[in-house]
Design an enzyme around this catalytic site. Structure first.
Site, PDB file in Angstrom:
ATOM      1  CG  LEU A 125       5.046  12.005 -16.005  1.00 12.70           C
ATOM      2  CD1 LEU A 125       5.583  14.113 -16.736  1.00 12.70           C
ATOM      3  CD2 LEU A 125       4.824  12.400 -14.513  1.00 12.70           C
ATOM      4  CB  THR A 126       5.545   6.668 -17.718  1.00 14.87           C
ATOM      5  OG1 THR A 126       5.599   7.404 -16.811  1.00 14.87           O
ATOM      6  CG2 THR A 126       6.433   5.886 -18.017  1.00 14.87           C
ATOM      7  N   GLY A 131      10.821   7.940 -18.106  1.00 14.83           N
ATOM      8  CA  GLY A 131      10.139   7.123 -16.723  1.00 14.83           C
ATOM      9  C   GLY A 131      10.881   8.069 -15.261  1.00 14.83           C
ATOM     10  CB  ILE A 157      -1.226   5.348 -19.871  1.00 17.74           C
ATOM     11  CG1 ILE A 157      -0.037   6.260 -20.147  1.00 17.74           C
ATOM     12  CG2 ILE A 157      -2.468   6.305 -19.118  1.00 17.74           C
ATOM     13  CD1 ILE A 157       0.951   6.647 -19.168  1.00 17.74           C
ATOM     14  NE  ARG A 264       0.102 -27.389   7.166  1.00 20.92           N
ATOM     15  CZ  ARG A 264      -0.597 -27.942   5.865  1.00 20.92           C
ATOM     16  NH1 ARG A 264      -1.792 -28.539   5.308  1.00 20.92           N
ATOM     17  NH2 ARG A 264       0.296 -29.006   5.196  1.00 20.92           N
ATOM     18  CD  GLN A 333       9.938 -19.163   3.402  1.00 18.51           C
ATOM     19  OE1 GLN A 333       9.351 -18.827   2.099  1.00 18.51           O
ATOM     20  NE2 GLN A 333      10.305 -20.403   3.437  1.00 18.51           N
ATOM     21  N   GLY A 337       3.370 -24.393   0.168  1.00 17.78           N
ATOM     22  CA  GLY A 337       2.743 -24.226  -1.281  1.00 17.78           C
ATOM     23  C   GLY A 337       2.433 -23.740  -1.358  1.00 17.78           C
ATOM     24  CD  GLU A 360       0.736   6.768  -7.967  1.00 19.93           C
ATOM     25  OE1 GLU A 360       0.706   8.323  -6.793  1.00 19.93           O
ATOM     26  OE2 GLU A 360       0.173   7.055  -7.951  1.00 19.93           O
ATOM     27  CB  SER A 363      11.990   2.334  -3.396  1.00 19.11           C
ATOM     28  OG  SER A 363      11.075   1.406  -3.004  1.00 19.11           O
TER      29      SER A 363
END
Ligand SMILES: Cc1cc2nc3c(=O)[nH]c(=O)nc-3n(C[C@H](O)[C@H](O)[C@H](O)COP(=O)(O)OP(=O)(O)OC[C@H]3O[C@@H](n4cnc5c(N)ncnc54)[C@H](O)[C@@H]3O)c2cc1C
Length: 380
Positions: A125-126, A131, A157, A264, A333, A337, A360, A363
Site C-alpha cells: 500500500l505505502t 504512508g 514493503i 545480578r 535499563q 551496559g 499498520e 500510534s
C-alpha cells in the site's frame, strides 16, 4: 506463559494452540537474529507451513481468519523470535485481502499455497509520498483487455525482496477521486516488470524493499474503486495482532528482566531485592496485563462478529505497542551496559518492537480512530 488463556475470552483450543506453538518454537527456532533475513524468512515460512500453523492466516471456506488464534500465535512467536512472528504475520496480511474479497478462483489459486508455505505473501500500500495518508497513493492502474497494468513505486514493503504474491493498491480513478479512485490487485512476484529498486535496512533486519512497477500485469481483486475499503478492512482484521506481537516482545523483556535482576549482585543482595527495581517490575507486569486484556477483548469481539470493532482494536494496538516500548526500555535499563550490548536479547527486543508503533497505522492514527469513534457515538 499461557495464563491469560484461562480468561473467559478464550476456549480450550486456544490453549492447545499456544502449547503446540511453544513446543514447535523450542524444537525449531534458534534464538538469535538471522544474518540473512531473506533466507531465514523463507525457511521459517516453509517450516510453519509444514507444521500447519499458516492455515490460521487464511480464510477457511467462507470464514475469515480467527483473530484470537492469530493473536495467540503472534504473542507466542514474538516472545521467542521477532522474525518468526514477522514471517507468520505477513502470510496473513499479504493474503488477507484475498481471504476477505477474492473470487473463488483467486482464493483457490493462492490461499492453499500461502497456507502451505509454498508462496510468500506481501501487502503493498505505502508509497514514497503516501504512508499514513494512504488515500493519496499515486501508483497507476490501466485496463488492458481483460487484465490491468501497473506503473509506479511502493515503499517499505515487507517481504518485498522475496514475495511470490502481492496484494497491491493502485489508482484506477483520478487523483481528485481520492480514496474512491483506488482498486486492489493481485500481482505475481515473478512478473518481469516488478523489481527491487532498493533494499531498505531497518533497525531490526527484515526483508523490506522499495519496489518498482514498470508495466506489471495485475488481476483485479474485488470491485473496481473499492480498493481503499479492501486495504482498510484487511488492516482492521490484523490490527489487534500487531498489539499481540508487542505483547510477546514485552513478556520476553519481563522474563529477561526477572532472570537478570534475581541473579545480578547489588550490595549484600541482588538487584531484585532493591525497592526501585521492584517498582519497575510491578509497572512492567501491570502494563503487560493491561495490554493482554485489551487484546483479548478486541480479538474476542471481532471473532463474535461485532460490526464495528474499530475502537477496541485501535486501543489494543495503541496500548500494547506503546507500553511494550516502555517495558522493554525498563528491561534494558535494568541490564545496565549489557542491555545495550549487541547479542543481548533485550537489545534485540528494543529494536524489534520499534516499528510496531509506526506501521499498520501509527500510534497517532490509532488515537484519531478512537477519538472519532467516541465523538460519533456522542453525536458530534
Ligand atoms: C518495518 C516496516 C514495515 C512495513 N511494512 C509495510 C508493508 O508490508 N506494506 C506497506 O504497505 N507498508 C509497510 N510499511 C509502511 C508503514 O505502513 C508506513 O511507514 C506508515 O504507514 C507511516 O507512513 P510514513 O512512513 O510515510 O510516515 P508518514 O505518513 O509521513 O507519517 C510520519 C509520522 O507522522 C505522524 N502522523 C501520521 N499521521 C498522523 C496524523 N493523522 N496525526 C498526527 N500525526 C500523524 C506519525 O507519528 C507518523 O509516524 C512498513 C513500515 C515499516 C517501518
Amino acid at each position: 506463559m499461557t495464563d491469560w488463556l484461562d480468561w473467559p475470552f478464550f476456549e480450550p483450543r486456544h490453549r492447545e494452540l499456544a502449547e503446540r506453538l511453544e513446543q514447535w518454537c523450542r524444537e525449531t527456532i534458534h534464538d538469535a537474529e538471522a544474518s540473512d533475513p531473506d533466507a531465514a524468512c523463507r525457511a521459517l515460512v516453509r517450516e510453519m507451513g509444514k507444521a500447519g500453523f499458516l492455515k490460521l492466516c487464511v480464510a477457511d471456506g467462507g470464514k475469515a481468519p480467527e483473530v484470537r488464534s492469530l493473536a495467540i500465535a503472534r504473542a507466542t512467536l514474538a516472545r521467542v523470535h521477532g522474525l518468526a512472528d514477522f514471517a507468520f504475520a505477513m502470510q496473513g496480511l499479504g493474503s488477507g485481502a484475498v481471504s476477505l474479497f477474492g473470487s473463488e478462483e483467486q482464493k483457490a489459486e493462492w490461499l492453499p499455497k500461502v497456507a502451505s508455505g509454498d508462496a510468500i505473501a506481501a501487502y503493498a500500500l505505502t508509497e514514497p509520498e503516501a504512508g499514513s495518508d494512504a488515500a493519496n497513493i499515486a501508483m497507476s492502474a490501466r485496463r488492458d483487455s481483460d487484465s490491468w497494468v501497473l506503473n509506479g513505486e511502493k515503499s517499505y514493503i515487507s517481504n518485498g525482496t522475496i514475495a511470490d504474491v502481492l496484494t497491491v493498491f493502485a489508482r484506477t480513478g483520478s487523483a481528485e477521486d481520492g480514496a474512491r479512485g483506488i482498486s486492489a490487485f493481485i500481482v505475481r512476484g515473478d512478473d518481469t516488470g516488478l523489481s527491487v529498486a532498493e533494499r531498505i535496512e531497518v533497525i531490526a533486519p527484515h526483508p523490506l524493499a522499495r519496489l518498482r512497477f514498470d508495466g506489471v500485469r495485475a488481476e483485479l481483486l474485488g470491485i473496481e474503486g473499492d480498493g481503499f475499503k479492501v486495504a482498510m478492512q484487511t488492516l482492521n482484521l490484523f490490527r489487534v495482532t500487531v498489539g499481540a506481537a508487542a505483547l510477546g516482545f514485552a513478556r520476553r523483556a519481563l522474563d529477561e528482566a526477572l532472570k537478570f535482576a534475581t541473579k545480578r549482585k547489588l550490595g549484600n543482595g541482588t538487584l531484585a531485592d532493591n525497592a526501585v527495581t521492584q517498582e519497575k517490575l510491578a509497572e512492567m507486569a501491570l502494563a503487560i496485563d493491561a495490554s493482554a486484556l485489551l487484546i483479548a477483548r478486541a480479538a474476542w469481539q471481532q471473532d463474535r462478529g461485532k460490526a464495528d470493532n474499530r475502537r477496541a482494536a485501535a486501543m489494543a494496538k495503541l496500548h500494547a505497542t506503546d507500553e511494550a516500548q516502555k517495558v522493554i526500555d525498563m528491561a534494558v535499563q535494568m541490564h545496565g551496559g549489557l542491555g545495550v550490548t549487541k547479542g543481548a536479547k533485550v537489545e534485540e527486543l528494543y529494536r524489534e518492537t520499534r516499528s510496531l508503533r509506526i506501521y499498520e497505522g501509527a500510534s497517532e492514527v490509532q488515537k484519531m480512530i478512537i477519538a472519532r469513534d467516541l465523538l460519533k457515538e456522542h453525536g458530534a
